[in-house]
Design a protein around this motif. Sequence first.
Motif, PDB file in Angstrom:
ATOM      1  N   MET A 150      80.729  11.840  56.777  1.00 32.21           N
ATOM      2  CA  MET A 150      79.835  10.857  56.177  1.00 32.21           C
ATOM      3  C   MET A 150      80.033  10.932  54.669  1.00 32.21           C
ATOM      4  SD  MET A 150      76.293  11.363  58.405  1.00 32.21           S
ATOM      5  CE  MET A 150      75.443  10.074  57.497  1.00 32.21           C
ATOM      6  N   THR A 151      79.991   9.785  54.017  1.00 32.10           N
ATOM      7  CA  THR A 151      80.205   9.748  52.572  1.00 32.10           C
ATOM      8  C   THR A 151      78.878   9.834  51.841  1.00 32.10           C
ATOM      9  OG1 THR A 151      82.165   8.377  52.859  1.00 32.10           O
ATOM     10  CG2 THR A 151      81.192   8.434  50.663  1.00 32.10           C
ATOM     11  N   PRO A 152      78.696  10.852  50.978  1.00 32.18           N
ATOM     12  CA  PRO A 152      77.464  10.936  50.195  1.00 32.18           C
ATOM     13  C   PRO A 152      77.486   9.898  49.082  1.00 32.18           C
ATOM     14  CG  PRO A 152      78.947  12.703  49.575  1.00 32.18           C
ATOM     15  CD  PRO A 152      79.601  11.995  50.725  1.00 32.18           C
ATOM     16  N   ASP A 153      76.355   9.323  48.801  1.00 34.50           N
ATOM     17  CA  ASP A 153      76.260   8.310  47.759  1.00 34.50           C
ATOM     18  C   ASP A 153      75.431   8.880  46.615  1.00 34.50           C
ATOM     19  OD1 ASP A 153      76.318   6.008  46.288  1.00 34.50           O
ATOM     20  OD2 ASP A 153      74.810   4.953  47.478  1.00 34.50           O
ATOM     21  N   ILE A 154      76.094   9.588  45.693  1.00 35.36           N
ATOM     22  CA  ILE A 154      75.383  10.206  44.576  1.00 35.36           C
ATOM     23  C   ILE A 154      76.098   9.906  43.269  1.00 35.36           C
ATOM     24  CG2 ILE A 154      74.574  12.113  46.055  1.00 35.36           C
ATOM     25  CD1 ILE A 154      76.610  13.898  44.506  1.00 35.36           C
ATOM     26  N   ASP A 155      75.391  10.085  42.174  1.00 35.64           N
ATOM     27  CA  ASP A 155      75.967   9.952  40.839  1.00 35.64           C
ATOM     28  C   ASP A 155      76.627  11.279  40.480  1.00 35.64           C
ATOM     29  OD1 ASP A 155      76.613   9.561  38.204  1.00 35.64           O
ATOM     30  OD2 ASP A 155      74.568   9.138  37.518  1.00 35.64           O
ATOM     31  N   GLU A 156      77.938  11.268  40.247  1.00 37.28           N
ATOM     32  CA  GLU A 156      78.665  12.502  39.976  1.00 37.28           C
ATOM     33  C   GLU A 156      78.866  12.763  38.486  1.00 37.28           C
ATOM     34  OE1 GLU A 156      82.070  13.283  42.442  1.00 37.28           O
ATOM     35  OE2 GLU A 156      81.365  11.920  44.007  1.00 37.28           O
ATOM     36  N   THR A 157      78.109  12.079  37.638  1.00 36.50           N
ATOM     37  CA  THR A 157      78.225  12.269  36.197  1.00 36.50           C
ATOM     38  C   THR A 157      77.662  13.628  35.785  1.00 36.50           C
ATOM     39  OG1 THR A 157      77.915   9.898  35.876  1.00 36.50           O
ATOM     40  CG2 THR A 157      77.648  11.299  33.938  1.00 36.50           C
ATOM     41  N   PRO A 158      78.404  14.425  35.014  1.00 35.67           N
ATOM     42  CA  PRO A 158      77.854  15.705  34.526  1.00 35.67           C
ATOM     43  C   PRO A 158      76.627  15.463  33.652  1.00 35.67           C
ATOM     44  CG  PRO A 158      80.231  15.620  34.219  1.00 35.67           C
ATOM     45  CD  PRO A 158      79.806  14.237  34.610  1.00 35.67           C
ATOM     46  N   GLN A 159      75.675  16.370  33.728  1.00 35.28           N
ATOM     47  CA  GLN A 159      74.474  16.257  32.913  1.00 35.28           C
ATOM     48  C   GLN A 159      74.720  16.824  31.518  1.00 35.28           C
ATOM     49  OE1 GLN A 159      71.369  18.173  35.185  1.00 35.28           O
ATOM     50  NE2 GLN A 159      71.228  16.478  36.652  1.00 35.28           N
ATOM     51  N   GLU A 205      75.509  20.643  30.564  1.00 34.94           N
ATOM     52  CA  GLU A 205      75.741  21.357  31.826  1.00 34.94           C
ATOM     53  C   GLU A 205      77.097  22.047  31.799  1.00 34.94           C
ATOM     54  OE1 GLU A 205      74.482  20.150  36.267  1.00 34.94           O
ATOM     55  OE2 GLU A 205      76.026  18.864  35.399  1.00 34.94           O
ATOM     56  N   THR A 206      77.139  23.307  32.204  1.00 32.18           N
ATOM     57  CA  THR A 206      78.404  24.026  32.266  1.00 32.18           C
ATOM     58  C   THR A 206      79.228  23.522  33.452  1.00 32.18           C
ATOM     59  OG1 THR A 206      77.485  25.795  33.633  1.00 32.18           O
ATOM     60  CG2 THR A 206      77.383  26.089  31.228  1.00 32.18           C
ATOM     61  N   PRO A 207      80.550  23.679  33.405  1.00 30.53           N
ATOM     62  CA  PRO A 207      81.399  23.192  34.502  1.00 30.53           C
ATOM     63  C   PRO A 207      81.022  23.764  35.866  1.00 30.53           C
ATOM     64  CG  PRO A 207      82.730  23.683  32.584  1.00 30.53           C
ATOM     65  CD  PRO A 207      81.351  24.181  32.270  1.00 30.53           C
ATOM     66  N   ASP A 208      80.749  25.074  35.926  1.00 31.15           N
ATOM     67  CA  ASP A 208      80.401  25.651  37.224  1.00 31.15           C
ATOM     68  C   ASP A 208      79.044  25.141  37.712  1.00 31.15           C
ATOM     69  OD1 ASP A 208      79.275  27.104  35.079  1.00 31.15           O
ATOM     70  OD2 ASP A 208      78.950  28.857  36.333  1.00 31.15           O
ATOM     71  N   ALA A 209      78.117  24.908  36.777  1.00 33.89           N
ATOM     72  CA  ALA A 209      76.813  24.364  37.154  1.00 33.89           C
ATOM     73  C   ALA A 209      76.953  22.937  37.683  1.00 33.89           C
ATOM     74  CB  ALA A 209      75.853  24.401  35.969  1.00 33.89           C
ATOM     75  N   THR A 210      77.844  22.166  37.064  1.00 32.07           N
ATOM     76  CA  THR A 210      78.094  20.807  37.547  1.00 32.07           C
ATOM     77  C   THR A 210      78.606  20.822  38.975  1.00 32.07           C
ATOM     78  OG1 THR A 210      78.592  19.955  35.329  1.00 32.07           O
ATOM     79  CG2 THR A 210      79.434  18.691  37.187  1.00 32.07           C
ATOM     80  N   ALA A 211      79.622  21.661  39.228  1.00 33.17           N
ATOM     81  CA  ALA A 211      80.209  21.729  40.568  1.00 33.17           C
ATOM     82  C   ALA A 211      79.182  22.159  41.608  1.00 33.17           C
ATOM     83  CB  ALA A 211      81.401  22.679  40.560  1.00 33.17           C
ATOM     84  N   LEU A 212      78.384  23.183  41.284  1.00 37.15           N
ATOM     85  CA  LEU A 212      77.382  23.673  42.229  1.00 37.15           C
ATOM     86  C   LEU A 212      76.303  22.626  42.492  1.00 37.15           C
ATOM     87  CD1 LEU A 212      77.052  27.300  40.843  1.00 37.15           C
ATOM     88  CD2 LEU A 212      77.797  26.705  43.154  1.00 37.15           C
ATOM     89  N   ARG A 213      75.844  21.973  41.447  1.00 34.08           N
ATOM     90  CA  ARG A 213      74.812  20.947  41.630  1.00 34.08           C
ATOM     91  C   ARG A 213      75.314  19.798  42.492  1.00 34.08           C
ATOM     92  NH1 ARG A 213      74.031  16.222  39.152  1.00 34.08           N
ATOM     93  NH2 ARG A 213      75.505  16.727  37.469  1.00 34.08           N
TER      94      ARG A 213
END
Length: 208
Positions: free
Chosen positions: A34-43, A46-54
């Motif tokens: 199933m395809t998730p429909d979310i905004d993938e823009t970094p906050q 936000e650190t790179p690892d935090a972005t990936a985890l979120r």
Amino acid sequence: MPQNAPDIPRLILGSSSAYRKELLGRLGLPFETMTPDIDETPQPGETPDATALRLAREKAAAVAARAGAALVIGSDQVATLDGEQIGKPGNHDNALKQLQKMRGREVVFHTALCLWDGRQENAAAAAQIRNVQTLVRFRDLPDAELDAYLRIEQPYDCAGSAKNEGLGIAILQSIHSDDPTALTGLPLIALTDMLRNAGVRFFGLRNA
């Protein structure tokens, strides 16, 4: 062939990635996508690892909200050089600029994984999450070789502009990771740990 225990809910890969689908297929478990429909823009900030985890968690949660009592896999990958995020290039010119910047350098790939157990009522208890790092050193190649590689493989949907599972391996000098499939987008060692924790059995035997 490995199989789910009878009482384990269906398994869903929350991704449209063909690479992740192929990797999950290696485990021999029946699964849906199933395809998730979310905004993938970094906050901001936000650190790179935090972005990936979120994003991995948000992808799994978004699919789980529609799937009910299922095990949902969410994953996201962020590449970084000198702390700066390197995203998907999208086109040839951007990909060439990425490879020019990374040649002869070591890039850190953060591959975050989340397994969401839809049987859990508490959202905090539902999610297992982990970040797997891969250190990749790119060869110091001339522009002509980088350009030729891009025209052959066209890895414009890949963070870092190189498909290590394809011809991109020829522009890499070394790869260091505890989980060899993490760089392709789905760390299977981490995932099998999570599935075992959720009660999935492999090889026809119940987990201890």
